[in-house]
Design a protein around this motif. Sequence first.
Motif, PDB file in Angstrom:
ATOM      1  N   LEU A   1       0.867  -1.170   0.000  1.00  0.00           N
ATOM      2  CA  LEU A   1       0.000   0.000   0.000  1.00  0.00           C
ATOM      3  C   LEU A   1       0.906   1.223   0.000  1.00  0.00           C
ATOM      4  CD1 LEU A   1      -2.990   0.954   0.078  1.00  0.00           C
ATOM      5  CD2 LEU A   1      -2.672   1.285   2.544  1.00  0.00           C
ATOM      6  N   GLN A   2       0.980   1.879  -1.142  1.00  0.00           N
ATOM      7  CA  GLN A   2       1.738   3.121  -1.252  1.00  0.00           C
ATOM      8  C   GLN A   2       0.828   4.256  -0.831  1.00  0.00           C
ATOM      9  OE1 GLN A   2       5.037   3.701  -2.150  1.00  0.00           O
ATOM     10  NE2 GLN A   2       4.583   5.795  -1.505  1.00  0.00           N
ATOM     11  N   MET A   3       1.230   4.966   0.196  1.00  0.00           N
ATOM     12  CA  MET A   3       0.403   6.042   0.746  1.00  0.00           C
ATOM     13  C   MET A   3       1.130   7.371   0.556  1.00  0.00           C
ATOM     14  SD  MET A   3      -0.951   4.218   4.234  1.00  0.00           S
ATOM     15  CE  MET A   3       0.651   4.294   5.038  1.00  0.00           C
ATOM     16  N   ASN A   4       0.535   8.234  -0.229  1.00  0.00           N
ATOM     17  CA  ASN A   4       1.100   9.554  -0.497  1.00  0.00           C
ATOM     18  C   ASN A   4       0.174  10.635   0.056  1.00  0.00           C
ATOM     19  OD1 ASN A   4       3.196   8.320  -1.982  1.00  0.00           O
ATOM     20  ND2 ASN A   4       2.007   8.422  -3.875  1.00  0.00           N
ATOM     21  N   SER A   5       0.715  11.836   0.171  1.00  0.00           N
ATOM     22  CA  SER A   5      -0.070  12.974   0.652  1.00  0.00           C
ATOM     23  C   SER A   5      -0.817  12.624   1.944  1.00  0.00           C
ATOM     24  CB  SER A   5      -1.071  13.425  -0.424  1.00  0.00           C
ATOM     25  OG  SER A   5      -0.399  13.773  -1.608  1.00  0.00           O
ATOM     26  N   LEU A   6      -0.103  12.058   2.863  1.00  0.00           N
ATOM     27  CA  LEU A   6      -0.736  11.591   4.104  1.00  0.00           C
ATOM     28  C   LEU A   6      -1.285  12.749   4.917  1.00  0.00           C
ATOM     29  CD1 LEU A   6       1.766   8.754   4.943  1.00  0.00           C
ATOM     30  CD2 LEU A   6      -0.714   8.477   4.798  1.00  0.00           C
ATOM     31  N   LYS A   7      -2.392  12.477   5.591  1.00  0.00           N
ATOM     32  CA  LYS A   7      -3.070  13.463   6.420  1.00  0.00           C
ATOM     33  C   LYS A   7      -3.141  12.944   7.856  1.00  0.00           C
ATOM     34  CE  LYS A   7      -6.136  14.540   2.532  1.00  0.00           C
ATOM     35  NZ  LYS A   7      -7.549  14.615   2.074  1.00  0.00           N
ATOM     36  N   PRO A   8      -3.265  13.843   8.818  1.00  0.00           N
ATOM     37  CA  PRO A   8      -3.390  13.373  10.212  1.00  0.00           C
ATOM     38  C   PRO A   8      -4.544  12.385  10.397  1.00  0.00           C
ATOM     39  CG  PRO A   8      -2.915  15.718  10.179  1.00  0.00           C
ATOM     40  CD  PRO A   8      -3.139  15.305   8.741  1.00  0.00           C
ATOM     41  N   GLU A   9      -5.603  12.543   9.622  1.00  0.00           N
ATOM     42  CA  GLU A   9      -6.743  11.622   9.766  1.00  0.00           C
ATOM     43  C   GLU A   9      -6.458  10.228   9.221  1.00  0.00           C
ATOM     44  OE1 GLU A   9      -6.757  14.707   8.439  1.00  0.00           O
ATOM     45  OE2 GLU A   9      -8.116  14.836   6.707  1.00  0.00           O
ATOM     46  N   ASP A  10      -5.296  10.051   8.579  1.00  0.00           N
ATOM     47  CA  ASP A  10      -4.888   8.715   8.152  1.00  0.00           C
ATOM     48  C   ASP A  10      -4.237   7.932   9.292  1.00  0.00           C
ATOM     49  OD1 ASP A  10      -3.841  10.173   5.057  1.00  0.00           O
ATOM     50  OD2 ASP A  10      -5.664   8.994   5.402  1.00  0.00           O
ATOM     51  N   THR A  11      -4.018   8.594  10.410  1.00  0.00           N
ATOM     52  CA  THR A  11      -3.432   7.923  11.565  1.00  0.00           C
ATOM     53  C   THR A  11      -4.303   6.760  12.002  1.00  0.00           C
ATOM     54  OG1 THR A  11      -2.298   9.901  12.370  1.00  0.00           O
ATOM     55  CG2 THR A  11      -2.805   8.197  14.004  1.00  0.00           C
TER      56      THR A  11
END
Length: 118
Positions: A83-93
């Motif tokens: 799972l490549q995760m880009n442009s991460l946001k705090p709500e992805d925690t």
Amino acid sequence: QVQLVESGGGLVQAGGSLRLSCVASGAEGARIMYPMGWYRQGPGKEHEFVAKIGWNVDSTSYADSVKGRFTISRDYAKNTMYLQMNSLKPEDTAVYYCNVDHPGGDYWGQGTQVTVFS
């Protein structure tokens, strides 16, 4: 029986990227030819779907909240899903879990923690 081991989680600043891996091991090293997916559970939140990939790599689906930012992929030869995760946001925690959609019952990994700070 399938064992799943996730890795790649960590602490990252908002806007950053992480790549999660899930290594699947089946009986006698057999290839995992079932749909696989990623789910997550954030603090105080419900367990939720993130992304899924079929045994046919052209078949993928994403939660609206991650569409365009996350990319799911798999390497059949290595029995590994990514799972490549880009442009991460705090709500992805969240704790991210690997899943195998097996007809005899789903399999789950132990999870890997992803923390995104602003």
